[in-house]
Design a protein around this motif. Sequence first.
Motif, short mmCIF file in Angstrom:
data_model
loop_
_atom_site.label_atom_id
_atom_site.label_comp_id
_atom_site.label_asym_id
_atom_site.label_seq_id
_atom_site.Cartn_x
_atom_site.Cartn_y
_atom_site.Cartn_z
N LEU A 175 -44.90 -19.58 78.55
CA LEU A 175 -45.35 -18.42 79.13
C LEU A 175 -46.62 -18.17 78.33
O LEU A 175 -47.69 -17.73 78.98
CB LEU A 175 -44.44 -17.38 79.09
N ILE A 176 -46.43 -17.90 77.17
CA ILE A 176 -47.53 -17.51 76.22
C ILE A 176 -48.71 -18.58 76.26
O ILE A 176 -49.96 -18.17 76.36
CB ILE A 176 -47.53 -17.55 74.87
N LEU A 177 -48.67 -19.85 76.27
CA LEU A 177 -49.62 -20.63 76.39
C LEU A 177 -50.18 -20.72 77.54
O LEU A 177 -51.48 -21.23 77.63
CB LEU A 177 -48.81 -21.98 75.76
N ASN A 178 -49.45 -20.83 78.73
CA ASN A 178 -50.13 -20.86 79.99
C ASN A 178 -51.12 -19.54 80.25
O ASN A 178 -52.01 -19.58 80.84
CB ASN A 178 -48.90 -20.57 81.16
N TYR A 179 -50.59 -18.32 79.60
CA TYR A 179 -51.72 -16.99 80.01
C TYR A 179 -52.90 -17.35 78.98
O TYR A 179 -54.16 -17.03 79.66
CB TYR A 179 -50.84 -15.94 79.52
N THR A 180 -52.53 -17.78 77.69
CA THR A 180 -53.74 -17.84 77.08
C THR A 180 -54.79 -18.99 77.63
O THR A 180 -56.01 -18.78 77.44
CB THR A 180 -53.60 -18.07 75.48
N ARG A 181 -54.23 -20.04 78.06
CA ARG A 181 -55.23 -21.24 78.75
C ARG A 181 -55.69 -20.45 80.04
O ARG A 181 -56.96 -20.85 80.13
CB ARG A 181 -54.28 -22.26 79.07
N SER A 182 -55.05 -19.81 80.72
CA SER A 182 -55.72 -19.26 81.72
C SER A 182 -56.86 -18.29 81.47
O SER A 182 -57.92 -18.33 82.36
CB SER A 182 -54.63 -18.53 82.94
N LEU A 183 -56.70 -17.55 80.52
CA LEU A 183 -57.78 -16.52 80.13
C LEU A 183 -58.89 -17.31 79.76
O LEU A 183 -60.14 -16.94 80.21
CB LEU A 183 -57.25 -15.80 78.99
N TYR A 184 -58.69 -18.43 78.81
CA TYR A 184 -59.87 -19.13 78.31
C TYR A 184 -60.65 -19.97 79.53
O TYR A 184 -61.86 -20.01 79.42
CB TYR A 184 -59.58 -20.22 77.43
N LYS A 185 -59.77 -20.53 80.53
CA LYS A 185 -60.21 -21.25 81.55
C LYS A 185 -61.15 -20.47 82.39
O LYS A 185 -62.26 -20.99 83.03
CB LYS A 185 -59.11 -21.96 82.52
N PHE A 236 -61.04 -8.17 78.00
CA PHE A 236 -61.69 -9.26 78.86
C PHE A 236 -62.51 -8.95 79.80
O PHE A 236 -63.44 -9.33 80.04
CB PHE A 236 -60.43 -10.45 78.97
N SER A 237 -61.78 -8.00 80.64
CA SER A 237 -62.40 -7.49 81.93
C SER A 237 -63.84 -6.72 81.47
O SER A 237 -64.84 -6.84 82.19
CB SER A 237 -61.48 -6.66 82.92
#
Length: 316
Positions: A175-185, A236-237
């Motif tokens: 879950l952590i990695l999916n979230y951070t990846r989505s943010l970077y993408k 981020f926003s």
Amino acid sequence: MKTNIRLESSQFCFVYSKYKFEKINGKKYIMPEKNATKKTISLTEHIDELLVETLNIGKKEFFKEPIQDFELLNYFAKYGSFGFMIDLAISKYFILDDKVAIRDAFYITGKENVDFINTDEYLKLFLPKLNKRDINNLIKKCKDVTSDTRKEDYLTSIINEYLIYSEQYAEPVELILNYTRSLYKNLIMTLEHKPLTMKLPFLIINHLTQNVDDLYYNNSLGFTINYLKQAIDISFSMQMAQDVRLLKICNFCNKAFIANNPKAEYDTPQCKNKANVYKSRGKILSRNVIHTDNGIAVKIPSQELSDSTLKRLRKK
């Protein structure tokens, strides 16, 4: 009308001194070590640094670079857990209901899916070491608090301390990695002049407490951050909403950084120097190329490729 935005960290945000990985029911979790000490933390004091560090974990996951265990452990020891249990639940007082309405839990579909799950089952996802009796006692404990606490601010803080700031609270690494990846993408997509996809579930800043009292006194609007993911999402926003965006991606190493100069293209002088060396040798720099210290350029898949295309490429 122009309004100043003021961010404050709740005095009831906590971090543990040490964290560990533990595999439970076939799933890898990160959670506090036994007997680790708990202390309060300000999530807004270094919010820019926090955002950049989170994005650069996502950068490694996005480009399929190895992420060492100590990197995540150091991150958690510095900032604490993300608070996904509270954030994914549409109602912040979900524990008072029999069922929990949750958003797209793993940030995979990119859609605003809503699913329902029994409250005890939902708690088990993030408190995997508790048995059924423990969870039922926890639910009762939270319900009892609501009858004794009149002020909502205190109610939120107490429930958070029982749940996401508990020494038994654990978050799945997936879950952590999916979230951070989505943010970077999403940062890449935005910097490439595409619309900021505010409909993605991870960009909906959930359960944010706001204070409008100061609007009448100094024309400012205050927001109180109650857990880590709130701080990351709102930071981020706000960066993406700037007329002149200072949140950038280095044209050489692909790391996220906040620039002092709007025209900056590199996060460090070293990256700029290395880029100039490659340019002088006739090398073409691209975000789809990673340059290593020994001078080797490694081609990586473009983020524009679909998941199905990536799968086909990996099979070849």
